[in-house]
Design a protein around this motif. Sequence first.
Motif, PDB file in Angstrom:
ATOM      1  N   GLU A  15       0.826  -1.326  -0.022  1.00 50.79           N
ATOM      2  CA  GLU A  15       0.037  -0.268  -0.032  1.00 50.79           C
ATOM      3  C   GLU A  15       0.767   1.263  -0.202  1.00 50.79           C
ATOM      4  O   GLU A  15       1.738   1.307   0.637  1.00 50.79           O
ATOM      5  N   ALA A  16       0.445   2.172  -0.700  1.00 49.33           N
ATOM      6  CA  ALA A  16       1.259   3.665  -0.868  1.00 49.33           C
ATOM      7  C   ALA A  16       0.642   4.568   0.571  1.00 49.33           C
ATOM      8  O   ALA A  16      -0.340   4.949   0.345  1.00 49.33           O
ATOM      9  N   VAL A  17       1.707   4.699   1.428  1.00 47.14           N
ATOM     10  CA  VAL A  17       1.269   5.350   2.500  1.00 47.14           C
ATOM     11  C   VAL A  17       2.229   6.391   2.882  1.00 47.14           C
ATOM     12  O   VAL A  17       3.456   6.384   2.281  1.00 47.14           O
ATOM     13  N   TYR A  18       1.925   7.387   3.691  1.00 47.89           N
ATOM     14  CA  TYR A  18       2.924   8.434   4.404  1.00 47.89           C
ATOM     15  C   TYR A  18       2.490   8.537   5.561  1.00 47.89           C
ATOM     16  O   TYR A  18       1.545   8.216   6.348  1.00 47.89           O
ATOM     17  N   GLY A  19       3.684   8.997   6.375  1.00 47.67           N
ATOM     18  CA  GLY A  19       3.422   9.383   7.931  1.00 47.67           C
ATOM     19  C   GLY A  19       4.635   9.982   8.521  1.00 47.67           C
ATOM     20  O   GLY A  19       5.667  10.288   7.582  1.00 47.67           O
ATOM     21  N   LEU A  20       4.858   9.877   9.384  1.00 43.04           N
ATOM     22  CA  LEU A  20       5.933  10.647  10.583  1.00 43.04           C
ATOM     23  C   LEU A  20       6.499   9.450  11.512  1.00 43.04           C
ATOM     24  O   LEU A  20       5.786   8.921  12.002  1.00 43.04           O
ATOM     25  N   CYS A  21       7.625   9.205  10.982  1.00 48.10           N
ATOM     26  CA  CYS A  21       8.365   8.249  12.080  1.00 48.10           C
ATOM     27  C   CYS A  21       8.900   8.898  13.462  1.00 48.10           C
ATOM     28  O   CYS A  21       9.275   9.925  13.569  1.00 48.10           O
ATOM     29  N   ASP A  22       8.594   8.197  14.373  1.00 54.98           N
ATOM     30  CA  ASP A  22       8.703   8.845  15.724  1.00 54.98           C
ATOM     31  C   ASP A  22       9.500   7.784  16.541  1.00 54.98           C
ATOM     32  O   ASP A  22       9.889   8.117  17.640  1.00 54.98           O
ATOM     33  N   PHE A  23      10.272   6.928  16.143  1.00 60.85           N
ATOM     34  CA  PHE A  23      11.554   6.186  16.718  1.00 60.85           C
ATOM     35  C   PHE A  23      12.489   5.760  15.874  1.00 60.85           C
ATOM     36  O   PHE A  23      12.287   4.524  15.183  1.00 60.85           O
ATOM     37  N   PRO A  24      13.680   6.596  15.583  1.00 62.27           N
ATOM     38  CA  PRO A  24      13.921   7.513  16.233  1.00 62.27           C
ATOM     39  C   PRO A  24      13.264   8.690  15.102  1.00 62.27           C
ATOM     40  O   PRO A  24      13.001   8.385  14.088  1.00 62.27           O
ATOM     41  N   ARG A  25      13.237   9.967  15.444  1.00 62.15           N
ATOM     42  CA  ARG A  25      12.721  11.053  14.634  1.00 62.15           C
ATOM     43  C   ARG A  25      13.751  11.361  13.408  1.00 62.15           C
ATOM     44  O   ARG A  25      13.358  11.485  12.321  1.00 62.15           O
ATOM     45  N   ASP A  26      15.174  11.138  13.640  1.00 61.79           N
ATOM     46  CA  ASP A  26      15.879  11.186  12.629  1.00 61.79           C
ATOM     47  C   ASP A  26      16.107   9.777  11.945  1.00 61.79           C
ATOM     48  O   ASP A  26      15.396   8.855  12.372  1.00 61.79           O
ATOM     49  N   GLY A  27      16.875   9.961  10.573  1.00 62.78           N
ATOM     50  CA  GLY A  27      17.115   8.498  10.024  1.00 62.78           C
ATOM     51  C   GLY A  27      16.313   8.705   8.888  1.00 62.78           C
ATOM     52  O   GLY A  27      16.273   7.329   8.174  1.00 62.78           O
ATOM     53  N   ALA A  29      17.112   9.484   5.925  1.00 65.09           N
ATOM     54  CA  ALA A  29      17.999   9.421   4.800  1.00 65.09           C
ATOM     55  C   ALA A  29      18.432   7.920   4.509  1.00 65.09           C
ATOM     56  O   ALA A  29      19.737   7.620   4.726  1.00 65.09           O
ATOM     57  N   ALA A  30      17.579   6.867   4.487  1.00 70.28           N
ATOM     58  CA  ALA A  30      17.899   5.442   4.488  1.00 70.28           C
ATOM     59  C   ALA A  30      17.044   4.735   3.520  1.00 70.28           C
ATOM     60  O   ALA A  30      15.781   5.290   3.020  1.00 70.28           O
ATOM     61  N   GLU A  31      17.568   3.757   2.965  1.00 71.12           N
ATOM     62  CA  GLU A  31      16.487   2.978   2.080  1.00 71.12           C
ATOM     63  C   GLU A  31      15.304   2.516   2.517  1.00 71.12           C
ATOM     64  O   GLU A  31      14.104   2.322   2.095  1.00 71.12           O
ATOM     65  N   TYR A  32      15.482   1.933   3.831  1.00 73.81           N
ATOM     66  CA  TYR A  32      14.332   1.596   4.590  1.00 73.81           C
ATOM     67  C   TYR A  32      14.122   2.035   5.895  1.00 73.81           C
ATOM     68  O   TYR A  32      15.167   2.390   6.265  1.00 73.81           O
ATOM     69  N   VAL A  33      13.006   2.123   6.615  1.00 73.01           N
ATOM     70  CA  VAL A  33      12.795   2.725   7.759  1.00 73.01           C
ATOM     71  C   VAL A  33      11.508   2.071   8.544  1.00 73.01           C
ATOM     72  O   VAL A  33      10.522   1.882   7.780  1.00 73.01           O
ATOM     73  N   ALA A  34      11.766   1.610   9.957  1.00 78.42           N
ATOM     74  CA  ALA A  34      10.532   0.935  10.482  1.00 78.42           C
ATOM     75  C   ALA A  34       9.834   2.062  10.972  1.00 78.42           C
ATOM     76  O   ALA A  34      10.029   3.017  11.822  1.00 78.42           O
ATOM     77  N   VAL A  35       8.450   2.010  10.919  1.00 82.53           N
ATOM     78  CA  VAL A  35       7.469   2.910  11.553  1.00 82.53           C
ATOM     79  C   VAL A  35       6.334   1.938  12.012  1.00 82.53           C
ATOM     80  O   VAL A  35       6.204   0.958  11.819  1.00 82.53           O
ATOM     81  N   ARG A  36       5.508   2.848  12.989  1.00 85.32           N
ATOM     82  CA  ARG A  36       4.563   2.194  13.512  1.00 85.32           C
ATOM     83  C   ARG A  36       3.175   2.445  12.577  1.00 85.32           C
ATOM     84  O   ARG A  36       2.852   3.471  11.648  1.00 85.32           O
ATOM     85  N   ALA A  37       2.642   1.070  12.189  1.00 90.45           N
ATOM     86  CA  ALA A  37       1.540   0.985  11.408  1.00 90.45           C
ATOM     87  C   ALA A  37       0.532   2.202  11.684  1.00 90.45           C
ATOM     88  O   ALA A  37      -0.072   2.646  10.767  1.00 90.45           O
ATOM     89  N   ALA A  38       0.255   2.107  12.812  1.00 97.67           N
ATOM     90  CA  ALA A  38      -0.695   3.270  13.357  1.00 97.67           C
ATOM     91  C   ALA A  38      -0.567   4.463  13.161  1.00 97.67           C
ATOM     92  O   ALA A  38      -1.424   5.396  13.198  1.00 97.67           O
ATOM     93  N   ASN A  39       0.958   4.970  12.608  1.00100.04           N
ATOM     94  CA  ASN A  39       1.220   6.277  12.272  1.00100.04           C
ATOM     95  C   ASN A  39       0.871   6.523  10.847  1.00100.04           C
ATOM     96  O   ASN A  39       1.282   7.749  10.343  1.00100.04           O
TER      97      ASN A  39
END
Length: 239
Positions: A15-27, A29-39
């Motif tokens: 699915e095409a999604v967007y959101g704000l990463c909160d753990f950590p806030r930085d990072g 500039a990476a190919e992949y990042v883990a985010v909370r699905a709820a965000n």
Amino acid sequence: MAALAPKVSEVKLGEAVYGLCDFPRDGAAAEYVAVRAANLAPKPRTLSHTETAAVPLSALTAWQALFDAGNLTAGQKVLIHGAAGGVGSFAVQFATLKGAHVIGTASKKNHEFLRSLGAEETIDYNTTKFEDVVHDVDVVLDTITGETTERSWKVLKKGGILLSILQPPSPEKAAAHGVRCAHVFVQPNVEQLNEIAKLVDTGKLKVVIEKVFPLWEARAAQELSATGHVRGKIVIRII
């Protein structure tokens, strides 16, 4: 969406999604990042992925400052410092859509741009002290801090509020001027992302990008950002 943790149901793989990463806030500039699905919220349909990347951090910051902390309402007067920047350009549009009277500080080259976003008054900080020409505003949104913050107290009407997205303003100074203050540190919010996407997809909200850099030019992107003279957002494209 490249992978899901077990028992995740808020979003679907691919699915095409967007959101704000909160753990950590930085990072970012990476190919992949883990985010909370709820965000995560569905990305705006009318934006490319590159354009979408410019939205969550700055748009949520502007939204939460003006509406959650500032309780901005129609007919109020708002002064936005750094109005042509990433947060500022969204804030000008949100405040305009709300029916507020928008005043923006920016260099002369950005005045026509700000008026195209809805600003009713523009002030060139290079030639004019804003406190000499602005009075009795309900809300000041400060994206600059430092001396700008100190000079902003006197332009607020009694009971008005100074909002800072960087350095926390002084409650003691606010009290001495008979006004309020708040420090806004953006938080993930899916409901707000959904509302922002609607504004984008209906043509009511513009996403402004100064420049897109490939990942290998991330240093140049940071250097441009550090100048403090960017119109809208800078995006780093990973692939």
